[in-house]
Design an enzyme around this catalytic site. Structure first.
Site, PDB file in Angstrom:
ATOM      1  N   CYS A  61      -7.616  -0.980  -3.086  1.00 42.03           N
ATOM      2  CA  CYS A  61      -8.664  -0.293  -2.298  1.00 42.03           C
ATOM      3  C   CYS A  61      -8.594   1.210  -2.543  1.00 42.03           C
ATOM      4  CB  CYS A  61      -8.491  -0.547  -0.801  1.00 42.03           C
ATOM      5  SG  CYS A  61      -8.496  -2.277  -0.351  1.00 42.03           S
ATOM      6  N   CYS A  82      -3.781  -0.989   1.253  1.00 39.55           N
ATOM      7  CA  CYS A  82      -4.194  -1.821   0.117  1.00 39.55           C
ATOM      8  C   CYS A  82      -4.323  -0.979  -1.155  1.00 39.55           C
ATOM      9  CB  CYS A  82      -5.494  -2.531   0.476  1.00 39.55           C
ATOM     10  SG  CYS A  82      -6.549  -2.988  -0.893  1.00 39.55           S
TER      11      CYS A  82
END
Lengths: 103, 283
Positions: A31, A28
């Protein structure tokens, strides 16, 4: 410091006065952008809250329990009870404000 | 990765004017947008109040802009930016690849599409604007994708590789070409409903149960484009120096508010670039 934690260690998190949990995944992008920001935030607020990181792929039960459908997701637990949630990347100032307002 | 002094997002009058001034000030710039510049400019019938170019057609204005930036050897990188990450000491700009810059100028124009009923309420709880970002979370689940242009079909294909079921709602007239694994539904969405999280997409003639809904629009609202950016009445909040609430991030043009005039946008682009130059010098 942000402590990487897994499901079988999670009971200790529920005992913290204030726990800030960053739900993320290796694939991600946002993230990965948020991770260094969380490190900085944890340096500044480390005396007031405990900081954790949970990989949603490795910990599907926690993902279900907290109904995580979008990541990164920051969840704040106050004495084990969910007190706040913030989705997506935020600059440091925004994260600090979210945590301080929820505390 | 090359690090730019200033990344400018948008190729309307504001972005181009910012690029011009930044380049003249000797900065290493990245101008992201389209070589067609701005549809809003080229489609204008006649512009009467652009100083120095009386009664010019939109196409003529675009051509004049292009000649000017070409003369200064300013290149346009054709990429669509999905997110700008303010990391404190620098910015990471996510497009089809990632770029890095010390400062950013947002000149993305104004977003005319209104969010659907329930969209903002469920944002982050089953509603997302990036299918490729969240796709792995949909393993074994159902996803609904509302695509506003043909290029979003790629996102649907990517999602279908992971999700159990993908429903695709095209919001454009061109023919849809997707594999059979994706269910194409030609209905117009009207609302999102759910409980703790989004659970179904309501259209004019039906209701579709889903685990998540993706709205993939051409223009991403500034607050999504630059997380943490302070907005005011649907526009980016700036001061007279075109500074936003994020240090090193500036904004100009229609994105910061009315009047939506080409010459005002160009003027603001100039101010934003000079502020960015000042910001870089003070570091």
């Amino acid at each position: 410091m942000v402590k990487k934690i897994s499901e079988n260690e999670f009971e200790q998190v529920r005992k913290d006065d204030i726990a800030v949990i960053d739900f993320s995944a290796t694939w991600c992008g946002p993230c990965n952008m948020l991770a260094p920001v969380m490190e900085e935030v944890s340096e500044e607020l480390g005396s007031k809250a405990a900081f954790y990181n949970v990989d949603v792929d490795e910990n599907p039960h926690l993902r279900e329990e907290f109904s995580i459908m979008n990541i990164p997701a920051l969840v704040i637990l106050k004495n084990g009870e969910k007190a706040g949630q913030q989705i997506g990347f935020m600059p440091k100032e925004g994260i600090m404000k979210f945590i301080e307002d929820t505390m | 990765m090359e690090k730019y002094d200033i990344a400018i997002i948008g190729t309307g009058p504001a972005g181009l004017s910012a690029a011009l001034t930044a380049k003249l000030r000797g900065k290493n710039i990245l101008l992201l947008g389209s070589r067609d510049l701005s549809k809003k400019v080229s489609k204008a019938q006649t512009v009467f109040n652009y100083l120095g170019l009386p009664e010019i057609s939109g196409e003529g204005l675009a051509e004049a802009f292009m000649t000017h930036i070409n003369a200064l050897d300013i290149g346009i990188t054709e990429d669509r930016v999905t997110t700008v990450y303010a990391l404190g000491s620098n910015f990471v700009i996510q497009g089809s690849i990632t770029y890095e810059a010390d400062s950013v100028i947002v000149a993305t124009g104004v977003n005319v599409s209104k969010p659907y009923k329930g969209e903002l309420e469920f944002l982050g709880r089953g509603i997302s604007y990036c299918a490729t970002c969240d796709a792995p979370l949909y393993k074994g689940k159902t996803a609904a994708i509302v695509g506003f242009s043909k290029r979003e079909e790629n996102e649907a294909v990517f999602m279908a590789e992971v999700a159990d079921k993908v429903m695709y709602f095209p919001m454009y007239n061109e023919e849809v070409s997707l594999p059979d694994t994706i269910e194409v539904i030609n209905e117009e969405p009207v609302a999102v409903e759910g409980g703790i999280k989004a659970e179904r997409l309501i259209t004019k003639s039906g209701s579709y149960e889903t685990d998540g809904i993706f709205f993939l629009r051409d223009k991403i609202p500034p607050s999504q484009l630059v997380p943490g950016l302070k907005m005011s009445d649907g526009h980016i909040e700036v001061d007279r120096g075109m500074k936003t609430n994020i240090a090193g991030c500036f904004a100009c043009g229609d994105a910061v508010g009315q009047p939506y005039q080409y010459i005002k946008a160009a003027g603001e682009g100039n101010v934003a670039a000079l502020s960015a130059v000042e910001f870089l010098a003070a570091r």
